[in-house]
Design an enzyme around this catalytic site. Structure first.
Site, PDB file in Angstrom:
ATOM      1  N   LYS A  52       0.796  -1.236   0.000  1.00 10.52           N
ATOM      2  CA  LYS A  52       0.000   0.000   0.000  1.00 10.52           C
ATOM      3  C   LYS A  52       0.825   1.281   0.000  1.00 10.52           C
ATOM      4  CE  LYS A  52      -4.330  -1.589   0.307  1.00 10.52           C
ATOM      5  NZ  LYS A  52      -5.442  -1.162  -0.569  1.00 10.52           N
ATOM      6  N   SER A 305       0.617 -10.087  -1.029  1.00 12.47           N
ATOM      7  CA  SER A 305       0.419  -8.642  -0.925  1.00 12.47           C
ATOM      8  C   SER A 305       0.637  -8.051   0.457  1.00 12.47           C
ATOM      9  CB  SER A 305      -0.980  -8.274  -1.419  1.00 12.47           C
ATOM     10  OG  SER A 305      -1.973  -8.956  -0.670  1.00 12.47           O
TER      11      SER A 305
END
Length: 320
Positions: A52, A305
């Site tokens: 992110k 991720s």
């Protein structure tokens, strides 16, 4: 929120150049699955434990000095929160994050440690989008959604630029099939822009697979009423955005759902075979591969991720 621009492949390349100036590429590991060498991009090893910070950095560096002085507001269960807080601290900007009261403690504490203000909300009864919009308007701050933003999408896509170069350096074929976790679809859409010749498979937990159903229907389908509990706090997005859906629909992306048991098995595989700590939401793409819902093939790129685990929950998964 009115979006005045669309995410582009050129924007992804710009984001990749920005990020390369401040961070080394996240590691790429090659692991044999069913006799095939598969590339795994470990975004779980980023400074904030997830991809992110890519979108956060690209978005916040696009703000002018006056906007930076007024700060940013975001909403997140934790990984986008940490990405925004990390980027804001580097840029000496105030950051406020609207987080669910039941967000994992490790993510809340990490966000606070990075200097952000945290505002709680009730996931079941309140709208994080409405709360964040009101805060941003009251403070004159810039609202930075976790996926419904062209700069954020482009920033996430920088992972694809890195991975393609790393696969080439490792003597692997160019990315031909990308398997990627999906909440709102920002990472998947960014990768679709970055890797124009690759097939895209997005993976979600069962019951929260609104992107899969949307892609199959040809229009946006929200998560149904009373969705089941999931360990994937990072992927609990009730509705995807037109921005991410349209990018993925144009690329004929495929949607896949995985069970909680398959996700836990993937976490154990990552720990035992790859020596990587991967959170539930970060392990769904690996889960799809191990459950043979996608077939290992040359040129496959699997995204891990995030790695921000709740330690007690993670210990229970490993002990199962």
């Amino acid at each position: 929120m009115t979006i005045l621009r669309q995410p582009t492949a050129a924007g992804v390349r710009d984001a990749a150049e920005k990020i390369a100036r401040i961070l080394p590429p996240s590691p790429l590991f090659v692991h044999e699955i069913n006799g095939v060498s598969v590339a795994f991009k470990a975004e779980s090893l980023q400074p904030v434990g997830a991809f992110k910070l890519r979108g956060a950095w690209h978005r916040l560096t696009a703000l002018d000095e006056a906007q930076r002085a007024r700060g940013v507001v975001a909403f997140s269960s934790g990984n986008h929160a940490q990405g925004i807080a990390w980027a804001a601290r580097r840029l000496a900007m105030p950051a406020t994050i609207v987080m669910p009261a039941d967000a994992p403690r490790v993510k809340r504490e990490a966000t606070l440690a990075l200097g952000a203000e945290v505002v709680d909300y009730d996931r079941a009864t309140q709208s994080r989008e409405s709360i964040a919009a009101r805060l941003a308007e009251a403070r004159g701050a810039t609202l930075v959604p976790s996926f419904d933003d062209p700069w954020v999408i482009e920033g996430q896509g920088s992972a694809g630029i890195e991975a393609a170069a790393q696969m080439r350096a490792a003597g692997l074929p160019a990315p031909a099939h990308v398997v990627v976790p999906c909440g709102g679809g920002g990472l998947a859409a960014g990768l679709a822009l970055a890797l124009r010749d690759a097939r895209i498979s997005v993976v979600e937990p069962e019951g929260w697979d609104d992107m899969r159903r949307s892609l199959e229907a040809g229009w946006i389908e929200p998560v149904g009423p009373n969705p089941p509990p999931t360990a994937c706090d990072a992927l609990q997005t009730p509705r995807v955005s037109p921005l991410t859906f349209e990018v993925l629909a144009r690329r004929d992306a495929r949607g896949i759902s995985v069970s909680e048991a398959e996700i836990a098995a993937a976490q154990r595989f990552a720990a035992e075979r790859m020596r990587l700590v991967v959170e539930p939401g970060g392990a769904v793409a690996l889960a799809a591969l191990l459950a043979r819902k996608v077939t290992a093939e040359p040129g496959m790129l699997v995204i891990l991720s995030g790695g921000n685990v709740d330690m007690a929950a993670y210990a229970r998964v490993l002990a199962a």
